[in-house]
Write a protein that holds these residues in place. Sequence first.
Motif, PDB file in Angstrom:
ATOM      1  N   ALA A  50       0.827  -1.210   0.000  1.00 14.67           N
ATOM      2  CA  ALA A  50       0.000   0.000   0.000  1.00 14.67           C
ATOM      3  C   ALA A  50       0.860   1.257   0.000  1.00 14.67           C
ATOM      4  O   ALA A  50       0.604   2.205  -0.751  1.00 14.67           O
ATOM      5  N   SER A  51       1.904   1.276   0.830  1.00  8.16           N
ATOM      6  CA  SER A  51       2.766   2.455   0.921  1.00  8.16           C
ATOM      7  C   SER A  51       3.453   2.753  -0.405  1.00  8.16           C
ATOM      8  O   SER A  51       3.513   3.909  -0.845  1.00  8.16           O
ATOM      9  N   ARG A  52       3.964   1.717  -1.033  1.00  4.67           N
ATOM     10  CA  ARG A  52       4.638   1.926  -2.329  1.00  4.67           C
ATOM     11  C   ARG A  52       3.660   2.398  -3.393  1.00  4.67           C
ATOM     12  O   ARG A  52       3.998   3.219  -4.254  1.00  4.67           O
ATOM     13  N   ALA A  53       2.441   1.882  -3.339  1.00  8.62           N
ATOM     14  CA  ALA A  53       1.431   2.317  -4.306  1.00  8.62           C
ATOM     15  C   ALA A  53       1.087   3.794  -4.101  1.00  8.62           C
ATOM     16  O   ALA A  53       0.888   4.532  -5.073  1.00  8.62           O
ATOM     17  N   HIS A  54       1.011   4.226  -2.854  1.00  7.80           N
ATOM     18  CA  HIS A  54       0.757   5.649  -2.583  1.00  7.80           C
ATOM     19  C   HIS A  54       1.861   6.526  -3.155  1.00  7.80           C
ATOM     20  O   HIS A  54       1.595   7.593  -3.719  1.00  7.80           O
ATOM     21  N   LEU A  55       3.107   6.092  -2.995  1.00  8.69           N
ATOM     22  CA  LEU A  55       4.242   6.862  -3.522  1.00  8.69           C
ATOM     23  C   LEU A  55       4.119   7.066  -5.028  1.00  8.69           C
ATOM     24  O   LEU A  55       4.361   8.152  -5.559  1.00  8.69           O
ATOM     25  N   GLU A  56       3.742   6.003  -5.723  1.00  5.66           N
ATOM     26  CA  GLU A  56       3.638   6.080  -7.185  1.00  5.66           C
ATOM     27  C   GLU A  56       2.439   6.919  -7.631  1.00  5.66           C
ATOM     28  O   GLU A  56       2.503   7.612  -8.648  1.00  5.66           O
ATOM     29  N   ALA A  57       1.363   6.858  -6.863  1.00  3.02           N
ATOM     30  CA  ALA A  57       0.120   7.491  -7.311  1.00  3.02           C
ATOM     31  C   ALA A  57      -0.040   8.941  -6.863  1.00  3.02           C
ATOM     32  O   ALA A  57      -0.850   9.674  -7.429  1.00  3.02           O
ATOM     33  N   MET A  58       0.722   9.374  -5.865  1.00  2.00           N
ATOM     34  CA  MET A  58       0.443  10.652  -5.210  1.00  2.00           C
ATOM     35  C   MET A  58       0.433  11.845  -6.163  1.00  2.00           C
ATOM     36  O   MET A  58      -0.586  12.551  -6.286  1.00  2.00           O
ATOM     37  N   VAL A  59       1.526  12.101  -6.828  1.00  2.00           N
ATOM     38  CA  VAL A  59       1.606  13.302  -7.674  1.00  2.00           C
ATOM     39  C   VAL A  59       0.605  13.255  -8.821  1.00  2.00           C
ATOM     40  O   VAL A  59      -0.126  14.243  -9.055  1.00  2.00           O
ATOM     41  N   PRO A  60       0.493  12.146  -9.566  1.00  2.00           N
ATOM     42  CA  PRO A  60      -0.514  12.114 -10.637  1.00  2.00           C
ATOM     43  C   PRO A  60      -1.942  12.314 -10.131  1.00  2.00           C
ATOM     44  O   PRO A  60      -2.755  12.953 -10.803  1.00  2.00           O
ATOM     45  N   THR A  61      -2.248  11.791  -8.942  1.00  2.00           N
ATOM     46  CA  THR A  61      -3.606  11.924  -8.417  1.00  2.00           C
ATOM     47  C   THR A  61      -3.896  13.366  -8.009  1.00  2.00           C
ATOM     48  O   THR A  61      -5.001  13.883  -8.229  1.00  2.00           O
ATOM     49  N   ILE A  62      -2.920  14.035  -7.424  1.00  2.00           N
ATOM     50  CA  ILE A  62      -3.091  15.453  -7.076  1.00  2.00           C
ATOM     51  C   ILE A  62      -3.262  16.291  -8.342  1.00  2.00           C
ATOM     52  O   ILE A  62      -4.130  17.167  -8.416  1.00  2.00           O
ATOM     53  N   GLN A  63      -2.458  16.006  -9.353  1.00  2.42           N
ATOM     54  CA  GLN A  63      -2.574  16.751 -10.602  1.00  2.42           C
ATOM     55  C   GLN A  63      -3.944  16.542 -11.251  1.00  2.42           C
ATOM     56  O   GLN A  63      -4.543  17.479 -11.784  1.00  2.42           O
ATOM     57  N   ARG A  64      -4.433  15.306 -11.173  1.00  2.04           N
ATOM     58  CA  ARG A  64      -5.757  15.016 -11.751  1.00  2.04           C
ATOM     59  C   ARG A  64      -6.857  15.753 -11.002  1.00  2.04           C
ATOM     60  O   ARG A  64      -7.799  16.277 -11.608  1.00  2.04           O
ATOM     61  N   ALA A  65      -6.744  15.801  -9.671  1.00  2.00           N
ATOM     62  CA  ALA A  65      -7.756  16.494  -8.875  1.00  2.00           C
ATOM     63  C   ALA A  65      -7.783  17.984  -9.197  1.00  2.00           C
ATOM     64  O   ALA A  65      -8.858  18.584  -9.341  1.00  2.00           O
ATOM     65  N   LEU A  66      -6.605  18.603  -9.301  1.00  2.00           N
ATOM     66  CA  LEU A  66      -6.545  20.031  -9.628  1.00  2.00           C
ATOM     67  C   LEU A  66      -7.157  20.301 -11.001  1.00  2.00           C
ATOM     68  O   LEU A  66      -7.889  21.286 -11.187  1.00  2.00           O
ATOM     69  N   LYS A  67      -6.873  19.416 -11.939  1.00  2.00           N
ATOM     70  CA  LYS A  67      -7.432  19.580 -13.291  1.00  2.00           C
ATOM     71  C   LYS A  67      -8.946  19.421 -13.271  1.00  2.00           C
ATOM     72  O   LYS A  67      -9.676  20.206 -13.888  1.00  2.00           O
ATOM     73  N   ASP A  68      -9.434  18.389 -12.551  1.00  2.00           N
ATOM     74  CA  ASP A  68     -10.883  18.164 -12.485  1.00  2.00           C
ATOM     75  C   ASP A  68     -11.604  19.338 -11.833  1.00  2.00           C
ATOM     76  O   ASP A  68     -12.722  19.689 -12.211  1.00  2.00           O
ATOM     77  N   ALA A  69     -10.966  19.934 -10.817  1.00  2.00           N
ATOM     78  CA  ALA A  69     -11.588  21.053 -10.102  1.00  2.00           C
ATOM     79  C   ALA A  69     -11.486  22.361 -10.877  1.00  2.00           C
ATOM     80  O   ALA A  69     -12.199  23.325 -10.571  1.00  2.00           O
ATOM     81  N   GLY A  70     -10.576  22.410 -11.824  1.00  2.00           N
ATOM     82  CA  GLY A  70     -10.388  23.640 -12.588  1.00  2.00           C
ATOM     83  C   GLY A  70      -9.733  24.745 -11.786  1.00  2.00           C
ATOM     84  O   GLY A  70     -10.022  25.932 -11.987  1.00  2.00           O
ATOM     85  N   VAL A  71      -8.846  24.351 -10.861  1.00  2.00           N
ATOM     86  CA  VAL A  71      -8.143  25.338 -10.040  1.00  2.00           C
ATOM     87  C   VAL A  71      -6.646  25.051 -10.101  1.00  2.00           C
ATOM     88  O   VAL A  71      -6.226  23.959 -10.485  1.00  2.00           O
TER      89      VAL A  71
END
Length: 375
Positions: A50-71
């Motif tokens: 789980a920890s390693r998966a979080h490391l790999e997913a963190m930055v792309p997931t944050i970028q996706r959220a910012l894009k989806d929110a339009g901010v």
Amino acid sequence: MADEPLVLGIETSCDETGVGIVRGHTLLADAIASSVDEHARFGGVVPEVASRAHLEAMVPTIQRALKDAGVSAGDLDGIAVTAGPGLAGALLVGVSAAKAYAYALGKPLYGVNHLASHICVDQLEHGALPEPTMALLVSGGHSSLLLSTDITSDVRPMGATIDDAAGEAFDKIARVLNLGFPGGPVIDRYAKEGDPKAIAFPRGLTGPRDPAYDFSFSGLKTAVARWIEAKRAAGEDVPVRDVAASFQEAVVDVLTRKAVRACKDEGVDHLMIGGGVAANSRLRVLAQERCEAAGIRLRVPRPKLCTDNGAMVAALGAEMVARNRAASDWDLSADSSLPVTDPHVPGRGHPHPHPHPHPHPHDHVHEVAKENLYP
């Protein structure tokens, strides 16, 4: 809308990397990267995986959220993150990421409680939480009854599981029935075609001398497993759908019975149900029936908001900003056993002086010289 705090929330307490963005009580983005498939072959969550998966997913997931929110990240009024409870290594990934973003952006950091976040997420569905609110939180790691008079500062435990959590029992029975992992959704699916009265499985801690609000599912789990083993030993087919329905009924019967009793005893006319097991269809139906009979208003978020997600963390973070709660310090750490009586981990300084809507970049952690990074 413009005066409401815009907050990004990060959730990494278990196997889902969740990033949500909320403005006040309005959900703008809810991005999730799940590693559940990586754990399925082990029959449960493996912390290191789980920890390693979080490391790999963190930055792309944050970028996706910012894009989806339009901010943009610079628009944010704060960064919230689950500081506990949860898996220590997984929590550390989220806390470290939140610190990095908050530091780089010059935004206040809020370490919040996973369980309190599960309660607060309902504000995104049904508006501001009544005070007080009784909350029944049921998941793979928790089965708790909580009384909240202020979601940012006053959450009182009424009862909790003394052994297996409800979601954990679902996973174990699904494994015994060879239905795979996670067990909650598949048990729910099979139960719809079964008879909930077919087998009289026990209801734990429901005797007159038992704790009124505590839960126990270990005995139920053992009873179901032994019943299945006896059938197989006798060479008989196991009626999977009836077993699933009868087991599920035993769980939701106890959960709803104790939750309604707690509401009556405390004079609270609102019950909120959250956590992954709150997505269970039978739990929702039985809770609605019993709440209506008792004159209690039931609040249950849509299934996607019941499971672990970043939106719930952002929702609690936005409430922290709106109520001028103190931001966390840079020495914020993950606490795998953070008690629910600590809805958030405040810093040692003064409450944030500019909660609406644009905090000054130097209001948070004054001793850090951000000019070293940004001339």
